[in-house]
Design a protein around this motif. Structure first.
Motif, PDB file in Angstrom:
ATOM      1  N   MET A   1       0.683  -1.146   0.249  1.00  0.00           N
ATOM      2  CA  MET A   1      -0.036  -0.016   0.048  1.00  0.00           C
ATOM      3  C   MET A   1       0.790   1.385  -0.086  1.00  0.00           C
ATOM      4  O   MET A   1       0.530   2.463  -0.616  1.00  0.00           O
ATOM      5  CB  MET A   1      -0.897   0.002   1.421  1.00  0.00           C
ATOM      6  CG  MET A   1      -1.932  -0.997   1.259  1.00  0.00           C
ATOM      7  SD  MET A   1      -3.336  -0.765   0.263  1.00  0.00           S
ATOM      8  CE  MET A   1      -4.514  -1.035   0.941  1.00  0.00           C
ATOM      9  N   GLY A   2       2.116   1.166   0.764  1.00  0.00           N
ATOM     10  CA  GLY A   2       2.837   2.222   0.818  1.00  0.00           C
ATOM     11  C   GLY A   2       3.395   2.727  -0.695  1.00  0.00           C
ATOM     12  O   GLY A   2       3.461   3.917  -0.993  1.00  0.00           O
ATOM     13  N   LYS A   5       0.634   5.011  -2.245  1.00  0.00           N
ATOM     14  CA  LYS A   5       0.404   6.207  -1.713  1.00  0.00           C
ATOM     15  C   LYS A   5       1.437   7.063  -1.936  1.00  0.00           C
ATOM     16  O   LYS A   5       1.245   8.454  -2.391  1.00  0.00           O
ATOM     17  CB  LYS A   5       0.800   5.949  -0.162  1.00  0.00           C
ATOM     18  CG  LYS A   5      -0.604   5.554   0.526  1.00  0.00           C
ATOM     19  CD  LYS A   5      -0.234   5.495   1.933  1.00  0.00           C
ATOM     20  CE  LYS A   5      -1.562   4.977   2.870  1.00  0.00           C
ATOM     21  NZ  LYS A   5      -1.282   5.081   4.339  1.00  0.00           N
ATOM     22  N   THR A  12      -4.349   8.208   2.503  1.00  0.00           N
ATOM     23  CA  THR A  12      -4.808   7.483   3.288  1.00  0.00           C
ATOM     24  C   THR A  12      -5.023   6.081   2.666  1.00  0.00           C
ATOM     25  O   THR A  12      -5.242   6.185   1.357  1.00  0.00           O
ATOM     26  CB  THR A  12      -6.417   8.055   3.836  1.00  0.00           C
ATOM     27  OG1 THR A  12      -7.055   7.998   2.673  1.00  0.00           O
ATOM     28  CG2 THR A  12      -6.179   9.347   4.457  1.00  0.00           C
ATOM     29  N   ASN A  13      -5.122   5.112   3.311  1.00  0.00           N
ATOM     30  CA  ASN A  13      -5.522   3.635   2.629  1.00  0.00           C
ATOM     31  C   ASN A  13      -6.890   3.607   1.959  1.00  0.00           C
ATOM     32  O   ASN A  13      -7.208   3.178   1.200  1.00  0.00           O
ATOM     33  CB  ASN A  13      -5.409   2.496   3.758  1.00  0.00           C
ATOM     34  CG  ASN A  13      -4.266   2.337   4.048  1.00  0.00           C
ATOM     35  OD1 ASN A  13      -2.976   2.689   3.238  1.00  0.00           O
ATOM     36  ND2 ASN A  13      -3.649   1.667   5.256  1.00  0.00           N
ATOM     37  N   TRP A  14      -7.904   4.737   2.596  1.00  0.00           N
ATOM     38  CA  TRP A  14      -9.042   4.922   1.826  1.00  0.00           C
ATOM     39  C   TRP A  14      -9.096   5.292   0.506  1.00  0.00           C
ATOM     40  O   TRP A  14      -9.742   4.840  -0.173  1.00  0.00           O
ATOM     41  CB  TRP A  14      -9.869   5.621   2.990  1.00  0.00           C
ATOM     42  CG  TRP A  14     -11.613   5.664   2.305  1.00  0.00           C
ATOM     43  CD1 TRP A  14     -11.918   7.003   1.972  1.00  0.00           C
ATOM     44  CD2 TRP A  14     -12.394   4.767   2.376  1.00  0.00           C
ATOM     45  NE1 TRP A  14     -13.260   6.820   1.503  1.00  0.00           N
ATOM     46  CE2 TRP A  14     -13.554   5.499   1.576  1.00  0.00           C
ATOM     47  CE3 TRP A  14     -12.805   3.497   2.619  1.00  0.00           C
ATOM     48  CZ2 TRP A  14     -14.672   4.758   1.470  1.00  0.00           C
ATOM     49  CZ3 TRP A  14     -13.906   2.703   2.205  1.00  0.00           C
ATOM     50  CH2 TRP A  14     -14.765   3.613   1.850  1.00  0.00           C
ATOM     51  N   ILE A  16      -6.873   4.881  -1.669  1.00  0.00           N
ATOM     52  CA  ILE A  16      -6.320   3.677  -2.408  1.00  0.00           C
ATOM     53  C   ILE A  16      -7.292   2.868  -2.796  1.00  0.00           C
ATOM     54  O   ILE A  16      -7.500   2.501  -3.899  1.00  0.00           O
ATOM     55  CB  ILE A  16      -4.990   3.127  -1.600  1.00  0.00           C
ATOM     56  CG1 ILE A  16      -3.853   4.024  -1.701  1.00  0.00           C
ATOM     57  CG2 ILE A  16      -4.795   1.693  -2.425  1.00  0.00           C
ATOM     58  CD1 ILE A  16      -2.911   3.339  -0.615  1.00  0.00           C
ATOM     59  N   PHE A  17      -8.109   2.394  -1.796  1.00  0.00           N
ATOM     60  CA  PHE A  17      -9.450   1.593  -2.013  1.00  0.00           C
ATOM     61  C   PHE A  17     -10.298   2.306  -2.978  1.00  0.00           C
ATOM     62  O   PHE A  17     -10.819   1.392  -3.843  1.00  0.00           O
ATOM     63  CB  PHE A  17      -9.915   1.332  -0.602  1.00  0.00           C
ATOM     64  CG  PHE A  17     -11.360   0.562  -0.782  1.00  0.00           C
ATOM     65  CD1 PHE A  17     -11.274  -0.902  -0.936  1.00  0.00           C
ATOM     66  CD2 PHE A  17     -12.635   1.163  -0.699  1.00  0.00           C
ATOM     67  CE1 PHE A  17     -12.521  -1.518  -1.380  1.00  0.00           C
ATOM     68  CE2 PHE A  17     -13.733   0.676  -0.864  1.00  0.00           C
ATOM     69  CZ  PHE A  17     -13.823  -0.625  -1.175  1.00  0.00           C
TER      70      PHE A  17
END
Length: 109
Positions: A1-2, A5, A12-14, A16-17
């Protein structure tokens, strides 16, 4: 995930989602919408050689995908990200003149 980003300058991870969800919805939608559009033009697997049908299918998917990507991105609150992504993608494909025309018509650059 990094990596996502950092590469996409997200916080935020949100985000990405949501962005990955938009890509998934857009790809599926473009594929689904291309078939009836081809049929409307009288192009089908039964009336044309499979190679020609496949080529036309891909050619129809491309502009539909580009429009849907920005539109669905807008609906999910990520217009800024997808507009920048779209411009970068078109310029890398040597189709930047499309973006230039849109921005000139809108009066911004």
């Amino acid at each position: 995930m990094g990596n996502f980003k950092q590469r996409w300058n997200l916080t935020t991870n949100w985000q990405i989602f949501v962005i990955l969800l938009v890509f998934a919805i857009t790809g599926s939608s473009a594929a689904i919408l291309s078939k009836p559009i081809l049929y409307w033009f009288g192009i089908s697997k039964e009336t044309h050689h499979i190679a020609l049908y496949s080529l036309l299918y891909i050619l129809f998917i491309f502009p539909i995908y580009q429009i849907l990507l920005v539109a669905i991105g807008f609906l999910f609150g990520q217009f800024k990200f997808f507009w920048a992504f779209e411009k970068k993608m078109l310029r890398s494909m040597k189709l930047g003149f499309v973006i230039d025309l849109l921005e000139k018509k809108k009066g911004t650059k």
